[in-house]
Every structure is written in structure tokens, then in C-alpha cells.
Design an enzyme around this catalytic site. Sequence first.
Site, short mmCIF file in Angstrom:
data_model
loop_
_atom_site.label_atom_id
_atom_site.label_comp_id
_atom_site.label_asym_id
_atom_site.label_seq_id
_atom_site.Cartn_x
_atom_site.Cartn_y
_atom_site.Cartn_z
CG LEU A 16 -1.49 1.22 1.50
CD1 LEU A 16 -2.55 1.72 0.64
CD2 LEU A 16 -2.26 0.95 3.02
CB VAL A 17 3.08 2.57 2.39
CG1 VAL A 17 3.98 3.95 2.60
CG2 VAL A 17 2.07 2.35 3.52
N GLY A 18 4.32 1.40 -0.17
CA GLY A 18 5.31 1.41 -1.06
C GLY A 18 4.96 1.69 -2.74
CE1 TYR A 140 2.76 -4.02 12.01
CE2 TYR A 140 1.58 -2.45 13.52
CZ TYR A 140 2.25 -2.80 12.09
OH TYR A 140 2.24 -1.77 11.54
N PRO A 167 2.99 6.67 11.27
CG PRO A 167 3.11 5.68 8.85
CD PRO A 167 3.78 5.48 10.45
CB VAL A 170 -1.81 4.01 5.53
CG1 VAL A 170 -1.41 4.50 4.16
CG2 VAL A 170 -0.82 4.43 6.51
CE LYS A 191 -17.12 -5.53 6.18
NZ LYS A 191 -17.23 -5.48 7.74
CD1 TRP A 205 -17.94 -7.40 10.47
CD2 TRP A 205 -15.87 -7.64 10.28
NE1 TRP A 205 -17.63 -8.47 9.46
CE2 TRP A 205 -16.41 -8.57 9.56
CE3 TRP A 205 -14.42 -7.61 10.15
CZ2 TRP A 205 -15.86 -9.55 8.58
CZ3 TRP A 205 -13.86 -8.44 9.43
CH2 TRP A 205 -14.59 -9.43 8.79
NE ARG A 212 -8.67 2.47 14.85
CZ ARG A 212 -9.19 1.94 16.13
NH1 ARG A 212 -9.39 3.00 16.74
NH2 ARG A 212 -9.60 0.95 16.62
#
Length: 318
Positions: A16-18, A140, A167, A170, A191, A205, A212
Site C-alpha cells: 500500500l505505502v510502497g 506487532y 503513520p 493508512v 463488503k 464489524w 481513527r
Amino acid sequence: MSGEQKVVIVTGSTGLVGSAVQIVAKKEQRPDEKWVFLSSKDGNLRNIEEARAIFKKHSPTHVINLAAKVGGLFSNMKYGCDFLRTNMEINQNVLQVSHETGVKKVISCMSTCIFPDKTTYPIDETMVHNGPPHPSNYGYSMAKRMIDVMNRTYHDQYGCMFTSAIPTNVYGPYDNYNLEDGHVLTGLIHKIYLAKKNNTPFTIWGSGKPRRQFIYSLDLARLLIWAIREYNDVNPILLCVDEEDEVSIKELAEMVVEETGFKGSVTHDLTKADGQFKKTASNAKLRSYLPDFKFTPIRQGIRETVEWFAANYETARK
Ligand code: NAP
Ligand code: GDP
């Protein structure tokens, strides 16, 4: 960066970021910079010999280290040990080989979910190690916190300029749209895509109450490229939108409903976890360097991401 030729390698550049870093770096190419974009196909960074071979091949002077095992709340709850081990191994190897080969600067990514669960708000860069993280992403978080510990020890013992960006959540094109392992926005978009196709309800969910701060991947890419060029401080820097741009998951879902034109029914699955209630972060440090940086409005970012997913449904990671 200016003067002699720089070789910037970007690990994890297919993610995603790369992917966003690739787009921005190619658009804003400078004559004194050669960019090399890597993925796991170029070598497994969990293995130090493979990491050494990559660095030998490209002789980087600068590294944007994005390679990581990344996932949403539900993936973190299931595979905590894998998140811990994979990320510890990648980061240990990338930083050790950067040290061995005399890399001038490395910027790695931490994340706002690694901050203490019990904290005051807004969170800032000084609080990384102040208390245990939320239990849902312990593995993590602890692996990511060790980036900061490694950066400081490589600096203090060897004088290395290894730093980190933090970050917030993202989102954007090229994300992982897997419903079980992905993050919230990809989950909501995927979804709704299926609910429209199959004429079924769309289920959010959890309660939708958690909050966020979302940053668009292309904005984050611009900031990471600025940081590898200009940011020379071992201490981490939060890369995030302003505090008032924080949204609830419910508000996020409403925006996705509007941007996709979904007309069906919307339900909540309250058996699913809410995770951390909020992790509101301050971007005061970032603003002290870049007071006028303009973030993409979330609505526009969601619109572009929804369009990307629909146009790339067959090939998107899911
Ligand atoms: P992503 O989309 O899952 O991409 C991960 C990248 O890492 C891929 O290019 C993958 O290569 C590569 N990779 C994984 N394991 C590897 C290994 N063993 N050896 C070499 N390469 C490997 O992740 P992302 O969302 O772009 O995250 C990039 C960075 O930002 C990470 O450090 C992450 O912790 C941080 N971050 C992300 C978020 C978020 O919301 N996504 C938030 C805060 C911080 P392949 O494609 O070849 O598998
Ligand atoms: P987090 O920010 O690290 O907690 O990770 P996520 O991006 O996975 O966001 C999790 C929040 O979104 C929790 O409050 C979830 O209950 C909520 N959520 C709602 N629908 C989804 C979904 O489809 N996927 C995911 N991952 N989270 C969802």
C-alpha cells in the site's frame, strides 16, 4: 538531498505505502537520486544473507524501509506471534545490513497502534515506550517499538542516522482487500462491493464507535520522501492528519456508502471486536517542519480508492 549521487532503496515497495512511494518518486524524480523499488521477490528480508545480497547488488546510500507483515485488527488478534517474529527479523536485518554497508540514512515505519493503550491525548512522539500497547496487537506493537530502540542504539554506538516515521491508519490503492486480514477501510469497500453485487446487507464489524485518523497513501508517500531527504533526527516523527480530522468507523462507513452509491441495508455485527477506542495523535512536530502541508480530504481519498478497487477488482490483493 543534494550533491553526490544517491541510491534510495524502498523495501516493501509493492504494498500500500510502497506503491504510493513509487508513484510520487517517479513523478518528482531528481537528477541526483536513483530509486530502486523492491519486494519479497527480490529477496526475503527475514534472512540476513538475502538482505546482504540485496544491499550488495544495489549499494544503497538511503533506505525507506517499508517491508513488514501488516494487517488489520482481526489478523493481529489471530497471528500475534507471526507479527512479532516477522517484523523483528525484517527490521533487525535491514538495520544491521544498513550499518554494515555504511548506509547514510534509513527511515522505517512504526504505527500509532503501538502507543500505550492507557495514555493521555493527543499522543506524541515522546510516548512510544510509556506503557503496554493494546492487547489486540501486542506482537506487532512490540516488534515495531524495537525499531526505535534499534535506531537509538545504532546511533549511540555507531553514529548511524536511522530514524522512524509513525503513520496513523493508512488507506489507498494497492491495499490488501482481504476481508479477514485487511484493515477497516478495505474491509468496508470490499463488503459493500459484494453487497451491491449480491443484493445482500452490508455489515459493519463492531459498534462503529472507535475513532481513527486516516492518512491517504499518496500523502504519506510525499511525507516519507520529504523525510528521507530532509529529516535528520533519530527521534520518530508522527505523519498524520490534524486531530480534528479524526472520524468514527461509523462516519467512515457512511462516507463509503455515499461514495459507492450503496442503497441496501446496513447492519452492525456486535460480536466482532472494536479494538482500541482511539489513538488520537498530534502532528505538531510535523507541522513545525511543514506548516502548509495539504492533506487530501478524506472524501476525495475514499472516492479515488473506491474507484481504484472497482477498476482493479480482478487483480487487487484480496
Ligand atoms: P503492505 O501493503 O502489506 O506491504 C508490505 C510490503 O512488504 C510488500 O511489498 C511485501 O512484498 C513486503 N514484504 C513483506 N514481507 C517481506 C519479506 N519477508 N521480505 C521482503 N519484503 C517483504 O504494507 P503497507 O500497509 O504498505 O505498510 C508499509 C509500512 O507502513 C509497514 O512498515 C507498516 O507497518 C507501516 N504502517 C502501515 C499502516 C497501514 O495502515 N497500512 C499504518 C501505519 C504504519 P510482497 O508484495 O512481495 O509480498
Ligand atoms: P486498527 O485501527 O489497528 O484497530 O485496525 P483496523 O483498520 O482493522 O480497524 C479496526 C476497527 O474497524 C475496529 O473498531 C473494527 O471493529 C472496525 N471495523 C468495522 N468493519 C471492519 C472490517 O470490515 N474490517 C476491519 N479490519 N475492521 C472493521
